[in-house]
Motif scaffolding. Structure first.
Motif, PDB file in Angstrom:
ATOM      1  N   LEU A 132       4.553   8.348  -9.519  1.00 49.93           N
ATOM      2  CA  LEU A 132       4.185   7.515  -8.388  1.00 49.93           C
ATOM      3  C   LEU A 132       4.656   6.105  -8.717  1.00 49.93           C
ATOM      4  N   ILE A 133       5.451   5.534  -7.834  1.00 51.08           N
ATOM      5  CA  ILE A 133       6.038   4.218  -8.085  1.00 51.08           C
ATOM      6  C   ILE A 133       5.537   3.247  -7.022  1.00 51.08           C
ATOM      7  N   THR A 134       4.878   2.197  -7.452  1.00 48.97           N
ATOM      8  CA  THR A 134       4.317   1.219  -6.535  1.00 48.97           C
ATOM      9  C   THR A 134       5.378   0.204  -6.111  1.00 48.97           C
ATOM     10  N   HIS A 135       5.010  -0.650  -5.157  1.00 44.21           N
ATOM     11  CA  HIS A 135       5.982  -1.568  -4.566  1.00 44.21           C
ATOM     12  C   HIS A 135       6.562  -2.546  -5.574  1.00 44.21           C
ATOM     13  N   ASP A 136       5.841  -2.784  -6.678  1.00 41.22           N
ATOM     14  CA  ASP A 136       6.329  -3.722  -7.693  1.00 41.22           C
ATOM     15  C   ASP A 136       7.189  -3.046  -8.757  1.00 41.22           C
ATOM     16  N   GLY A 137       7.528  -1.779  -8.522  1.00 41.19           N
ATOM     17  CA  GLY A 137       8.409  -1.067  -9.432  1.00 41.19           C
ATOM     18  C   GLY A 137       7.724  -0.397 -10.601  1.00 41.19           C
ATOM     19  N   GLN A 138       6.385  -0.497 -10.688  1.00 43.25           N
ATOM     20  CA  GLN A 138       5.657   0.141 -11.786  1.00 43.25           C
ATOM     21  C   GLN A 138       5.589   1.657 -11.569  1.00 43.25           C
ATOM     22  N   LYS A 139       5.800   2.410 -12.647  1.00 39.12           N
ATOM     23  CA  LYS A 139       5.798   3.870 -12.583  1.00 39.12           C
ATOM     24  C   LYS A 139       4.528   4.421 -13.222  1.00 39.12           C
ATOM     25  N   TYR A 140       3.921   5.400 -12.548  1.00 41.35           N
ATOM     26  CA  TYR A 140       2.690   6.007 -13.049  1.00 41.35           C
ATOM     27  C   TYR A 140       2.784   7.530 -12.924  1.00 41.35           C
ATOM     28  N   GLN A 141       2.221   8.230 -13.918  1.00 47.49           N
ATOM     29  CA  GLN A 141       2.159   9.685 -13.846  1.00 47.49           C
ATOM     30  C   GLN A 141       1.070  10.104 -12.876  1.00 47.49           C
ATOM     31  N   MET A 142       1.359  11.121 -12.084  1.00 45.14           N
ATOM     32  CA  MET A 142       0.350  11.675 -11.201  1.00 45.14           C
ATOM     33  C   MET A 142      -0.654  12.455 -12.038  1.00 45.14           C
ATOM     34  N   GLU A 143      -1.932  12.232 -11.813  1.00 41.41           N
ATOM     35  CA  GLU A 143      -2.970  12.885 -12.591  1.00 41.41           C
ATOM     36  C   GLU A 143      -3.402  14.201 -11.942  1.00 41.41           C
ATOM     37  N   ASN A 144      -3.371  15.285 -12.731  1.00 42.10           N
ATOM     38  CA  ASN A 144      -3.868  16.593 -12.299  1.00 42.10           C
ATOM     39  C   ASN A 144      -3.104  17.114 -11.079  1.00 42.10           C
ATOM     40  N   LYS A 145      -3.660  18.120 -10.446  1.00 44.76           N
ATOM     41  CA  LYS A 145      -3.002  18.733  -9.305  1.00 44.76           C
ATOM     42  C   LYS A 145      -3.356  18.004  -8.008  1.00 44.76           C
ATOM     43  N   ALA A 146      -2.450  18.125  -7.053  1.00 47.27           N
ATOM     44  CA  ALA A 146      -2.731  17.573  -5.729  1.00 47.27           C
ATOM     45  C   ALA A 146      -3.904  18.330  -5.106  1.00 47.27           C
ATOM     46  N   GLN A 147      -4.703  17.645  -4.310  1.00 47.62           N
ATOM     47  CA  GLN A 147      -5.864  18.247  -3.670  1.00 47.62           C
ATOM     48  C   GLN A 147      -5.642  18.282  -2.167  1.00 47.62           C
ATOM     49  N   ILE A 148      -5.582  19.474  -1.626  1.00 52.53           N
ATOM     50  CA  ILE A 148      -5.211  19.684  -0.237  1.00 52.53           C
ATOM     51  C   ILE A 148      -6.363  19.296   0.688  1.00 52.53           C
ATOM     52  N   ILE A 202       0.812  -1.214   0.000  1.00 48.77           N
ATOM     53  CA  ILE A 202       0.000   0.000   0.000  1.00 48.77           C
ATOM     54  C   ILE A 202       0.848   1.268   0.000  1.00 48.77           C
ATOM     55  N   THR A 203       2.168   1.130   0.157  1.00 46.08           N
ATOM     56  CA  THR A 203       3.071   2.274   0.219  1.00 46.08           C
ATOM     57  C   THR A 203       3.647   2.561  -1.159  1.00 46.08           C
ATOM     58  N   VAL A 204       3.619   3.833  -1.570  1.00 52.52           N
ATOM     59  CA  VAL A 204       4.144   4.218  -2.875  1.00 52.52           C
ATOM     60  C   VAL A 204       5.272   5.227  -2.710  1.00 52.52           C
ATOM     61  N   MET A 205       6.165   5.235  -3.689  1.00 57.15           N
ATOM     62  CA  MET A 205       7.238   6.211  -3.755  1.00 57.15           C
ATOM     63  C   MET A 205       6.773   7.390  -4.607  1.00 57.15           C
ATOM     64  N   ILE A 206       7.045   8.602  -4.152  1.00 57.43           N
ATOM     65  CA  ILE A 206       6.701   9.802  -4.907  1.00 57.43           C
ATOM     66  C   ILE A 206       7.980  10.571  -5.205  1.00 57.43           C
ATOM     67  N   GLY A 207       8.233  10.834  -6.470  1.00 55.92           N
ATOM     68  CA  GLY A 207       9.414  11.591  -6.853  1.00 55.92           C
ATOM     69  C   GLY A 207       9.014  12.768  -7.694  1.00 55.92           C
ATOM     70  N   GLY A 208       9.746  13.890  -7.571  1.00 53.06           N
ATOM     71  CA  GLY A 208       9.375  15.070  -8.344  1.00 53.06           C
ATOM     72  C   GLY A 208      10.510  16.062  -8.440  1.00 53.06           C
ATOM     73  N   LEU A 209      10.212  17.205  -9.084  1.00 50.19           N
ATOM     74  CA  LEU A 209      11.250  18.197  -9.322  1.00 50.19           C
ATOM     75  C   LEU A 209      11.657  18.941  -8.062  1.00 50.19           C
ATOM     76  N   ASP A 210      10.757  19.068  -7.111  1.00 51.49           N
ATOM     77  CA  ASP A 210      11.053  19.888  -5.937  1.00 51.49           C
ATOM     78  C   ASP A 210      11.146  19.068  -4.661  1.00 51.49           C
ATOM     79  N   GLY A 211      11.231  17.781  -4.747  1.00 53.93           N
ATOM     80  CA  GLY A 211      11.343  16.991  -3.535  1.00 53.93           C
ATOM     81  C   GLY A 211      10.906  15.568  -3.768  1.00 53.93           C
ATOM     82  N   LYS A 212      11.121  14.735  -2.783  1.00 59.02           N
ATOM     83  CA  LYS A 212      10.765  13.329  -2.880  1.00 59.02           C
ATOM     84  C   LYS A 212      10.089  12.902  -1.594  1.00 59.02           C
ATOM     85  N   GLY A 213       9.116  12.043  -1.724  1.00 60.13           N
ATOM     86  CA  GLY A 213       8.413  11.581  -0.547  1.00 60.13           C
ATOM     87  C   GLY A 213       7.787  10.226  -0.789  1.00 60.13           C
TER      88      GLY A 213
END
Length: 400
Positions: free
Chosen positions: A81-97, A39-50
């Motif tokens: 967004l990278i899932t535990h099995d190594g699959q990479k997916y584009q984040m859709e639209n803007k984050a919603q606070i 259930i845990t995903v890796m998030i990578g981006g231009l201004d930080g990683k989480g």
């Protein structure tokens, strides 16, 4: 985009898992990790990683809850967004606070089947309790980010405008922000996010010292939880627990009476008798794989609904199915002995790497979730020859 009310607006007809926490037997750290990792995903981006945690599914669209500071500058296509099995997916639209908290919801689309986190009320977790947090630290530049699973103890609570009010010991590793914090039952009780610091004076010089880490507990976003619950009730529930006003068919009335009286062992044995009767296998006393694959769907669902209803969601075939999926099991394909073994460990059919005798089952609500109905018992041992021991749960679960 701000988000506070109306979860259905952004999640649509979404599958989520909200559970009412009850004190049950704690899982081992290995079992909790088996829940945390997928259930845990890796998030990578231009201004930080989480990191983040999958909390919902709507068709092929998954919703991930993370810390807002991880994705606050994100636009379409910037973050992966990278899932535990190594699959990479584009984040859709803007984050919603999420309100004024340091939380955000992001989405990705995949045809693959990923489990979603079960959410619990964090107020049930007290100081001294064991928790676990997971994520993908980015400790050095341009180096692979590897999954980490860390045990911690709750050290206290505090007030914080961004919501970081749950403190626990552990290392403040960059890249872990936004990951899940789970209790000993593997339920999500917080979002990990920042280091806890205190000011100290050494030789007249004020310094800041890291004393632990902090997360945003689920109690800080009750509107989110409430909307999850309402959304879940408005659609097909995850564990077939929706109430029905339809009268119970005569064939199932004895089962219902036993369940209502909490005669769990008798109800389990009655369920087995019904399964043989519905597949015309009373004389043989066991089911073949073909019987399982063609088990009457509506009758199976009715038995499951009764189990779920009278156990308050603790027992039932659909409960077992969800655990199977959470462990990475499939609903089609080859027999999966590894996941079957993990399922047996998770629901209490196995102990010390051995299958429990039927008489040693726990026929009470003190049992682990999914413990009943049992898949073993009677003179034949396994109730489904060539099925239970081969780990072929997928054809049966696919009937639900």
């Amino acid at each position: 985009m701000k988000f506070s009310q109306g979860l259905g607006v952004i999640l649509g007809t979404t599958t989520l898992a909200l559970v009412q926490y009850q004190s049950v037997f704690a899982l081992t750290s290995v079992q909790v990790n088996d829940i945390a990792k997928p259930i845990t995903v890796m998030i990578g981006g231009l201004d930080g990683k989480g990191s983040g945690v999958i909390i919902a599914k709507n068709g092929n669209t998954y919703t991930v809850l993370t810390a807002n500071h991880v994705v606050k500058k994100a636009g379409y296509g910037i973050y992966e967004l990278i899932t535990h099995d190594g699959q990479k997916y584009q984040m859709e639209n803007k984050a919603q606070i999420v309100g004024k908290l340091d939380l955000a919801l992001v989405r990705f689309t995949s045809s693959k089947n990923y489990p979603i986190a079960k959410i619990a009320d964090s107020r049930t977790v007290k100081e001294g309790a064991t928790v676990y947090y997971a994520g993908f630290p980015a400790e050095t530049t341009n180096q692979p980010r590897n999954y980490r699973f860390i045990r911690a103890d709750i050290t206290g609570r505090s007030q914080n405008q961004e919501g970081y009010e749950l403190s626990y010991n552990g290392s403040a590793l960059p890249g872990m922000s936004g990951g899940p914090v789970l209790n000993e039952e593997g339920l999500l009780i917080a979002i990990h996010g920042k280091a806890e610091t205190q000011s100290i004076i050494i030789q007249g010089v004020q310094r800041t010292e890291i004393v632990g880490v902090q997360g945003i507990p689920t109690e800080k976003f009750p509107n989110l939880i409430s909307n999850i619950q309402n959304n879940n009730q408005a659609n097909t529930p995850r564990n077939n627990i929706s109430p029905t006003n339809e009268p119970t068919p005569a064939i199932f009335q004895k089962l219902e009476s036993l369940l209502k009286a909490e005669k769990w062992r008798d109800a389990d044995l009655e369920t087995w008798e019904l399964m043989k009767k519905l597949t015309k296998r009373e004389q043989d006393g066991w089911l073949r794989l073909e019987d399982v694959k063609n088990f009457p769907r509506q009758e199976l669902r009715k038995m499951d609904q009764l189990w779920v209803k009278y156990s308050n969601g603790k027992f039932g075939f659909s409960v077992q199915k969800q655990i199977w999926l959470d462990l990475g099991g499939k609903l089609d394909g080859e027999p999966d002995w590894d996941t079957f073994t993990k399922l047996g460990d998770r629901v209490g059919w196995r102990n010390n790497d051995k299958r429990l005798p039927y008489d040693d089952y726990t026929f009470s609500t003190n049992a682990l979730p999914g413990h009943l109905p049992g898949w073993f018992g009677g003179s034949r041992g396994s109730r489904v020859i060539g099925y239970g021991f081969a780990g072929k749960f997928y054809p049966f679960f696919s009937r639900l």
